[in-house]
Design an enzyme around this catalytic site. Structure first.
Site, short mmCIF file in Angstrom:
data_model
loop_
_atom_site.label_atom_id
_atom_site.label_comp_id
_atom_site.label_asym_id
_atom_site.label_seq_id
_atom_site.Cartn_x
_atom_site.Cartn_y
_atom_site.Cartn_z
N ARG A 146 2.98 5.94 -7.20
CA ARG A 146 4.20 6.06 -8.02
C ARG A 146 5.39 6.44 -7.16
NH1 ARG A 146 1.19 9.75 -11.01
NH2 ARG A 146 2.93 11.23 -10.75
N GLY A 202 -5.30 1.52 -0.25
CA GLY A 202 -6.02 0.90 0.85
C GLY A 202 -7.38 0.36 0.49
N THR A 240 -0.10 9.80 3.63
CA THR A 240 -0.29 11.17 3.16
C THR A 240 -0.89 11.98 4.30
OG1 THR A 240 -2.58 10.91 2.43
CG2 THR A 240 -0.85 10.25 0.85
N GLU A 300 -7.07 3.70 -7.05
CA GLU A 300 -7.93 3.59 -5.87
C GLU A 300 -9.41 3.66 -6.24
OE1 GLU A 300 -8.64 2.44 -3.14
OE2 GLU A 300 -7.80 3.72 -1.57
N GLN A 358 -9.51 9.84 0.24
CA GLN A 358 -8.69 10.34 -0.87
C GLN A 358 -9.24 9.90 -2.21
OE1 GLN A 358 -4.20 10.56 0.38
NE2 GLN A 358 -5.04 8.61 1.02
N GLY A 359 -9.66 8.63 -2.27
CA GLY A 359 -10.16 8.12 -3.53
C GLY A 359 -9.16 8.35 -4.65
N ARG A 391 0.81 9.16 -5.21
CA ARG A 391 1.26 8.55 -3.96
C ARG A 391 1.76 7.13 -4.14
NH1 ARG A 391 -4.28 9.57 -3.90
NH2 ARG A 391 -5.68 7.85 -3.32
N ARG A 412 0.87 -1.18 0.00
CA ARG A 412 0.00 0.00 0.00
C ARG A 412 0.91 1.23 0.00
NH1 ARG A 412 -3.96 1.95 4.91
NH2 ARG A 412 -4.82 3.77 3.83
N HIS A 413 0.51 2.28 -0.70
CA HIS A 413 1.32 3.50 -0.72
C HIS A 413 1.55 4.02 0.69
CE1 HIS A 413 -1.97 6.20 0.36
NE2 HIS A 413 -2.74 5.49 -0.46
N GLY A 414 2.61 4.82 0.85
CA GLY A 414 2.93 5.42 2.13
C GLY A 414 1.91 6.47 2.54
#
Length: 193
Positions: free
Chosen positions: A65, A154, A13, A90, A22-23, A63, A9-11
């Site tokens: 990338r 997520g 934010t 997402e 965020q979607g 996020r 999963r991205h880090g």
């Protein structure tokens, strides 16, 4: 059986910290998110010695990338040598993007309650359901032909786990998926790195 998959999963934010949906908004990592990307890259390299031979793919959102670039750099790999797949984007929360659930409870209590009763099938105004998202994720899974590392979101993570672990849909989308660990999917089982 699927080839080995490392799913990250991205880090973090700032919107994650604030609890904002965020979607598909293109939100950047914060400093903690960048540190998570580095930590995850180092941990993956240690746990998966042949990671350099994997296919690398990320969601096109910034996020994801950035997390991939940081993780690959921490692995000693060219940070730009990966491709993007829109199916890993997402889930879209539509009109709800940018709001917290607390804010939405104040303005749309009936809709938030409906989402809590059936998060899998709930369709936010102008958005998509996890059930709809699952069609994209299954389409991506069907293309995996070699060991792969993916960086995504997520919302994508629980849908992926639902199919790989044969979980109840509602249970899958209510489970958390950390940003400071990667999931290794190998030989039909999963473990955290």
């Amino acid at each position: 059986m699927l080839p080995t998959i490392v799913f990250l999963r991205h880090g973090e934010t700032n919107w994650n910290v604030e609890g904002r949906l965020q979607g598909q908004r293109d939100i950047s990592l914060n400093d903690n998110g960048r540190a998570q990307g580095k930590r995850n890259g180092e941990a993956i390299r240690a746990a998966v010695p042949d990671i350099a031979d994997f296919d690398f793919v990320a969601s096109p959102l910034e996020r994801s990338r950035e997390t991939m670039e940081i993780a690959r750099l921490a692995m000693g790999l060219d940070p730009s040598a990966f491709h993007l797949d829109d199916r890993l984007r997402e889930i879209t929360f539509g009109d709800w993007e940018g709001f917290t659930l607390a804010e939405l409870r104040a303005t749309h209590p009936d809709l938030v309650a409906a989402r809590e009763r059936d998060k899998w099938s709930f369709l936010p105004p102008g958005g998509e359901s996890y059930e709809q998202l699952s069609e994209r994720v299954q389409g991506w899974l069907a293309t995996i032909s070699r060991p792969t590392m993916a960086v995504s979101h997520g919302g994508v993570a629980p849908v992926l786990r639902r199919y790989l672990l044969d979980l109840d849909p509602q249970a899958a989308v209510t489970m958390s998926f950390p940003q400071d660990q990667a999931m290794l999917i190998k030989d039909g089982s999963t473990e955290w790195i």
